[in-house]
Design a protein around this motif. Sequence first.
Motif, PDB file in Angstrom:
ATOM      1  N   UNK A  29      -6.137  -5.074   0.825  1.00 13.41           N
ATOM      2  CA  UNK A  29      -5.149  -6.013   1.360  1.00 13.41           C
ATOM      3  C   UNK A  29      -5.709  -7.431   1.451  1.00 13.41           C
ATOM      4  N   UNK A  30      -7.025  -7.577   1.455  1.00 14.80           N
ATOM      5  CA  UNK A  30      -7.634  -8.901   1.545  1.00 14.80           C
ATOM      6  C   UNK A  30      -7.293  -9.775   0.334  1.00 14.80           C
ATOM      7  N   UNK A  31      -6.874  -9.157  -0.753  1.00 13.09           N
ATOM      8  CA  UNK A  31      -6.554  -9.903  -1.969  1.00 13.09           C
ATOM      9  C   UNK A  31      -5.198 -10.596  -1.899  1.00 13.09           C
ATOM     10  N   UNK A  32      -4.383 -10.262  -0.916  1.00 11.54           N
ATOM     11  CA  UNK A  32      -3.027 -10.812  -0.839  1.00 11.54           C
ATOM     12  C   UNK A  32      -3.055 -12.257  -0.343  1.00 11.54           C
ATOM     13  N   UNK A  33      -2.434 -13.144  -1.066  1.00 14.25           N
ATOM     14  CA  UNK A  33      -2.375 -14.545  -0.670  1.00 14.25           C
ATOM     15  C   UNK A  33      -1.525 -14.748   0.583  1.00 14.25           C
ATOM     16  N   UNK A  34      -0.521 -13.870   0.775  1.00 19.05           N
ATOM     17  CA  UNK A  34       0.378 -14.012   1.918  1.00 19.05           C
ATOM     18  C   UNK A  34      -0.007 -13.104   3.082  1.00 19.05           C
ATOM     19  N   UNK A  35      -1.248 -12.614   3.094  1.00 20.51           N
ATOM     20  CA  UNK A  35      -1.663 -11.606   4.073  1.00 20.51           C
ATOM     21  C   UNK A  35      -1.394 -12.048   5.503  1.00 20.51           C
ATOM     22  N   UNK A  36      -1.892 -13.212   5.889  1.00 21.92           N
ATOM     23  CA  UNK A  36      -1.749 -13.634   7.282  1.00 21.92           C
ATOM     24  C   UNK A  36      -0.318 -14.087   7.594  1.00 21.92           C
ATOM     25  N   UNK A  37       0.382 -14.604   6.613  1.00 28.20           N
ATOM     26  CA  UNK A  37       1.792 -14.953   6.830  1.00 28.20           C
ATOM     27  C   UNK A  37       2.579 -13.718   7.240  1.00 28.20           C
ATOM     28  N   UNK A  38       2.330 -12.615   6.547  1.00 26.21           N
ATOM     29  CA  UNK A  38       3.032 -11.364   6.835  1.00 26.21           C
ATOM     30  C   UNK A  38       2.552 -10.764   8.155  1.00 26.21           C
ATOM     31  N   UNK A  39       1.252 -10.681   8.336  1.00 24.78           N
ATOM     32  CA  UNK A  39       0.709 -10.033   9.529  1.00 24.78           C
ATOM     33  C   UNK A  39       1.085 -10.775  10.802  1.00 24.78           C
ATOM     34  N   UNK A  40       0.977 -12.095  10.792  1.00 23.69           N
ATOM     35  CA  UNK A  40       1.217 -12.858  12.017  1.00 23.69           C
ATOM     36  C   UNK A  40       2.705 -13.012  12.319  1.00 23.69           C
ATOM     37  N   UNK A  41       3.564 -12.663  11.361  1.00 23.23           N
ATOM     38  CA  UNK A  41       5.008 -12.653  11.605  1.00 23.23           C
ATOM     39  C   UNK A  41       5.477 -11.305  12.142  1.00 23.23           C
ATOM     40  N   UNK A  42       4.578 -10.330  12.159  1.00 23.80           N
ATOM     41  CA  UNK A  42       4.917  -8.971  12.590  1.00 23.80           C
ATOM     42  C   UNK A  42       4.471  -8.777  14.039  1.00 23.80           C
TER      43      UNK A  42
END
Length: 315
Positions: A29-42
């Motif tokens: 999952x570290x490869x995802x460019x939108x990782x923190x956008x998705x996680x911090x919106x959840x």
Amino acid sequence: MPARSPEDQASFTDRLPLSRHTVDRDYLARERDDLFTVLMADAATRVLPVWKGRALFRGETALNLVEPAAVPADARLVYLGRSTSDDDLPAGTAFVAALLTDEQASSVASEDEWGNLRMFATGLSARDAGLATEALAITNWHASHRFSPRTGKPLLSTKGGWVLVDPDDGHEVFPRTDPAIIVGVTDADDRLLLGSNAMWEKNRYSLLAGFVEPGESLEQAVQREIFEESGVRVVDPVYLGSQPWPFPASLMLGFRATVDVDDPGSLEPDGAEIVDLRWFTRDELIAAGDSVILPGRSSIARAIIEDWYGSEIDD
């Protein structure tokens, strides 16, 4: 000294508080460019705030894992992974560490809510112990690697916080862990060698330890460090187990070793780091009582001492 069986080694490792974990680091999952956008919106994501090498605690037996909205939007983030256990949160819960500045930390919690993992590790669940250990280790690296070693430019955090990149030439900087050996040395009478460090109070004793040097095997490091600090020559290093020690960035590799009967050396502290050395039988160690302070229960040193003793030693 006979080799340890896999069962003995597993049993020893189970007694190391900071080696426990129930988190899948979910490295893909570290490869995802939108990782923190998705996680911090959840709202189901949980964040562990970290400040000056301390984590946010709820009392002395649990971390305070907060919702994303409780963390400043500009905090530096590192993805820790997902829970594999059902504790107070369901399996699959995503965890993020937030490295906070002084100003950010004051907006999140009062100063007495920040806890020292070294003091509280034994009271934490396996999940919380693993999360805190991982979070402190990686955020300590972030705090000490702010600038490119090539250009001096501020490094940019990428891949979930696990890689830092030089903005000028794209050079990647990866986390580093410092391996250190720690050794339970015994003599022909099965006495245990303990030393007192120059930086400690005079009655605090522990095992001898030291960092592994470049180009050196673990076994060579055991023999070199013990001789340098005590004048004693040892043979037959036997690996016991390992424990991360994120204060700030070590991995402690536990060994037992015995004095070389053919060339034992001469017991003498180095006088710089080690100021006193003593051999203890089991009866002598217990009889010493409060006159000898042993390492805390969060350390691998305590586990090695109790492994030699044969049971837990009352504080």
